[in-house]
Design an enzyme around this catalytic site. Structure first.
Site, short mmCIF file in Angstrom:
data_model
loop_
_atom_site.label_atom_id
_atom_site.label_comp_id
_atom_site.label_asym_id
_atom_site.label_seq_id
_atom_site.Cartn_x
_atom_site.Cartn_y
_atom_site.Cartn_z
CE1 TYR A 132 0.48 2.24 4.00
CE2 TYR A 132 1.39 0.04 4.27
CZ TYR A 132 1.29 1.36 4.68
OH TYR A 132 2.01 1.79 5.76
CG HIS A 133 0.88 4.81 -2.22
ND1 HIS A 133 0.51 4.12 -3.36
CD2 HIS A 133 0.34 6.05 -2.35
CE1 HIS A 133 -0.21 4.90 -4.14
NE2 HIS A 133 -0.34 6.09 -3.54
CE LYS A 134 -2.10 5.29 6.10
NZ LYS A 134 -2.28 5.71 7.51
CD GLU A 135 -2.11 9.23 -4.04
OE1 GLU A 135 -2.78 10.01 -4.74
OE2 GLU A 135 -1.50 8.24 -4.49
CE LYS B 107 -5.99 14.97 -7.17
NZ LYS B 107 -7.18 14.15 -7.47
#
Length: 163
Positions: free
Chosen positions: A68-71, A83
């Site tokens: 996963y990753h958080k952005e 963006k």
């Protein structure tokens, strides 16, 4: 070590129509919906789609080395149709990258055509320099193709219904 990669994908859609998707959370929703073999889930942890919004993107099983990753959305410019999102946890950061920024731009090419420009800017620690090869614009090229195909299909279905 710093680096950047870019990719341009020309599509047969007006820039404004693409930006309506790219500038909102709809892009994340469509990414998971249209590409379940790449992205299994996208969750909004903070925000409403504007600057400051935090997403958790969970990859489908089989993506080596990353779960996963958080952005966080750090810039949304409606005038320039631009963006930017910065990885803040997981993903490439788990592979020794100290920074991983995604920039998505929708460039008007003609009345019914535009270009989706995807750029990744990264910084990787010297001890993990070999992992720089994991930096890629491929997911954004795949997402861009799937989203534009979806919008074209939707447009085609609307045209048929008008006949």
């Amino acid at each position: 070590m710093k680096g950047s990669l870019s990719h341009e994908l020309e599509v047969s859609l007006p820039a404004d129509q693409l930006w309506q998707v790219y500038s909102t959370l709809r892009l994340a929703q469509l990414s998971a919906e249209l590409l379940p073999t790449v992205i299994s889930k996208v969750e909004v942890e903070e925000g409403d789609g504007g600057v400051g919004t935090l997403l958790r993107v969970t990859y489908a099983l089989g993506i080596p080395g990353m779960k996963y990753h958080k952005e966080r959305f750090v810039k949304i410019d409606h005038e320039k149709r631009l963006k930017e999102a910065l990885f803040v946890e997981g993903g490439h950061l788990d592979l020794g990258f100290s920074s991983y920024l995604i920039r998505l731009e929708i460039l008007e090419k003609g009345h019914n055509s535009s270009v989706i420009k995807s750029t990744v800017e990264y910084e990787v620690d010297e001890e993990h320099a070999a992992n720089a090869s994991f930096a890629t614009t491929d997911p954004f090229m795949i997402i861009g193709g799937a989203v534009s195909e979806h919008l074209l299909q939707k447009k085609s279905n609307c045209s048929i219904m008008l006949l």
